[in-house]
Design a protein around this motif. Structure first.
Motif, PDB file in Angstrom:
ATOM      1  N   GLN A 195       5.057  -8.665   1.719  1.00  0.00           N
ATOM      2  CA  GLN A 195       4.796  -7.222   1.670  1.00  0.00           C
ATOM      3  C   GLN A 195       3.904  -6.837   0.488  1.00  0.00           C
ATOM      4  OE1 GLN A 195       8.063  -4.556   2.532  1.00  0.00           O
ATOM      5  NE2 GLN A 195       9.177  -6.135   3.641  1.00  0.00           N
ATOM      6  N   ASP A 207      14.021  -5.020   4.268  1.00  0.00           N
ATOM      7  CA  ASP A 207      14.157  -3.684   3.685  1.00  0.00           C
ATOM      8  C   ASP A 207      14.309  -3.765   2.167  1.00  0.00           C
ATOM      9  OD1 ASP A 207      13.954  -2.679   6.216  1.00  0.00           O
ATOM     10  OD2 ASP A 207      16.021  -1.978   6.372  1.00  0.00           O
ATOM     11  N   ALA A 214      10.926  -4.015   0.895  1.00  0.00           N
ATOM     12  CA  ALA A 214      10.233  -2.726   0.938  1.00  0.00           C
ATOM     13  C   ALA A 214      10.618  -1.861  -0.261  1.00  0.00           C
ATOM     14  CB  ALA A 214      10.556  -2.006   2.246  1.00  0.00           C
ATOM     15  N   GLN A 261       8.011  -0.517  -3.250  1.00  0.00           N
ATOM     16  CA  GLN A 261       7.985   0.883  -3.684  1.00  0.00           C
ATOM     17  C   GLN A 261       8.241   0.983  -5.188  1.00  0.00           C
ATOM     18  OE1 GLN A 261       7.157   3.745  -2.243  1.00  0.00           O
ATOM     19  NE2 GLN A 261       6.612   2.680  -0.359  1.00  0.00           N
ATOM     20  N   VAL A 275      11.595   4.411   1.986  1.00  0.00           N
ATOM     21  CA  VAL A 275      11.555   3.171   2.761  1.00  0.00           C
ATOM     22  C   VAL A 275      12.062   3.480   4.161  1.00  0.00           C
ATOM     23  CG1 VAL A 275      12.579   0.878   3.001  1.00  0.00           C
ATOM     24  CG2 VAL A 275      11.880   1.684   0.745  1.00  0.00           C
TER      25      VAL A 275
END
Length: 295
Positions: A21, A180, A183, A187, A278
Motif C-alpha cells: 500500500q 485494513d 491502510a 494514513q 480508512v
C-alpha cells in the motif's frame, strides 16, 4: 518530493500489505531485511533493500540514512529482546533525524501493565518511544482476521464446519484484517501533524465470537458452528505447533482479554476514523477474498 519510509518486518504477514500500500500511495519504500531472497519480490516491485538486523545497531543506523518516516513492528517474541529491538529502532530513527515513526504494536496494549509478557513488552516500547522525543503515532490493533486463516484454523472450518477459537461465545471484538491495518498505517504516515497520538484500531463490526461462525456460514453458504477452545487445550495445541513458551504466552494474552469485566477489543471507531479515514472490510467480505476458504 516523495517521502522515503523505512519498513520493518516487511516480509511478514503484517508487513507485506504495508509495503504494497505504501508503494501504491507513491512513497519511496526501503525495507530492512536479513535475507535478500525473501525480499526479491518487493525489490522487483520498486522497493529499496537495506540489510540488517534489529539487534545490530550499526546496520539500523545505515538503514535509517536519508529516511523521512519509519514504520516499526516487532517480532513475535516474549523476552526482553523485544524491548531491546524497539529501543534500537527508535534510537536509530532519532539519530537520523526521522520526522515520524509509526509503531504497530500488533496487539491492543492496555495503558497499564498486566503481567502478561506479550502486552507488557510492547507497553515498555511504547513508553520508551513516548519519552524519546521522536514524533510518533502508535497504532494498537485488536485481533487479526488472519488468525482465523491460520494453518490450525482452516481444517476445523472447512472440514469440520466449526470455527474454533480461545474465546467465550459471547466475547466481543472489532476484528481487523491485515489489509485494513496497513491502510491505517499509510494514513498515519501521510499525516505527521497527528504526531504524539495513540489510536486503538479495529474493523467495522463488533462481533461476538459466536457471530464469527454466522459470518462464515453466510459466506460459505453452509452450516458453521462455534467452539470456544478451553484455554489450557489451546495452550497445548499452540506449543505443539510452534513450541514453548510461545503457546503459553499467547494463551496468557487471550486469558487477560477474556477475563476483563468489559471487552477492551470492542471498539467505537468514530473518532479514529475522523483522523485516519480508512474504508474498513467486513468479515464476510474478508472471507470471500481468502482463497483458503474457497469451496
Amino acid at each position: 518530493m516523495q517521502k522515503r519510509v523505512l519498513v520493518y518486518g516487511a516480509t511478514g504477514v503484517q508487513g507485506g500489505p504495508v509495503v504494497s500500500q505504501l508503494l501504491k500511495a507513491g512513497f519511496t519504500v526501503r525495507l530492512l531485511v536479513r535475507d535478500r531472497h525473501k525480499a526479491e519480490f518487493w525489490q522487483q516491485a520498486g522497493a529499496e533493500l537495506a540489510f540488517g538486523d534489529l539487534g545490530d545497531h550499526p546496520s539500523l543506523e545505515k538503514a535509517n540514512r536519508d529516511v523521512d518516516r519509519v514504520f516499526l513492528q516487532l517480532p513475535l517474541e516474549f523476552t526482553e529482546t523485544v524491548f531491546e529491538y524497539g529501543r534500537n529502532a527508535i534510537e536509530a530513527a532519532q539519530e537520523a533525524g526521522v520526522e515520524l515513526l509509526v509503531f504497530n504494536t500488533s496487539v491492543l496494549v492496555p495503558e497499564a501493565k498486566t503481567g502478561v509478557k506479550a502486552l507488557d513488552l510492547k507497553h515498555d516500547v511504547e513508553c520508551y518511544l513516548r519519552e524519546s522525543g521522536l514524533p510518533y503515532i502508535i497504532l494498537r490493533p485488536t485481533f487479526y482476521m488472519e488468525n482465523l486463516a491460520a494453518p490450525w484454523s482452516i481444517p476445523s472450518i472447512m472440514q469440520q464446519g466449526t470455527v474454533a477459537y480461545p474465546m467465550p461465545s459471547d466475547f466481543c471484538a472489532s476484528w481487523i484484517s491485515v489489509e485494513d491495518m496497513a491502510a491505517y498505517v499509510v494514513q498515519a504516515l501521510k499525516n505527521p501533524e497527528l504526531a504524539d497520538s495513540v489510536f486503538n484500531i479495529g474493523g467495522p463490526e463488533v462481533l461476538a465470537a459466536e457471530d464469527i461462525a454466522k459470518k462464515f456460514a453466510h459466506a460459505l453458504n453452509r452450516q458453521i458452528d462455534y467452539y470456544p477452545i478451553p484455554l489450557n487445550q489451546f495452550e497445548e495445541q499452540i506449543n505443539a505447533v510452534i513450541g514453548e513458551p510461545v503457546g503459553t504466552e499467547i494463551t496468557a494474552l487471550y486469558r487477560w482479554f477474556v477475563t476483563q469485566p468489559q471487552s477492551p477489543a470492542a471498539l467505537n471507531l468514530d473518532s479514529v476514523l475522523q483522523k485516519l479515514p480508512v474504508q474498513l472490510t467486513p468479515m464476510k467480505d474478508w472471507i470471500h477474498k481468502k482463497d483458503c476458504f474457497a469451496a
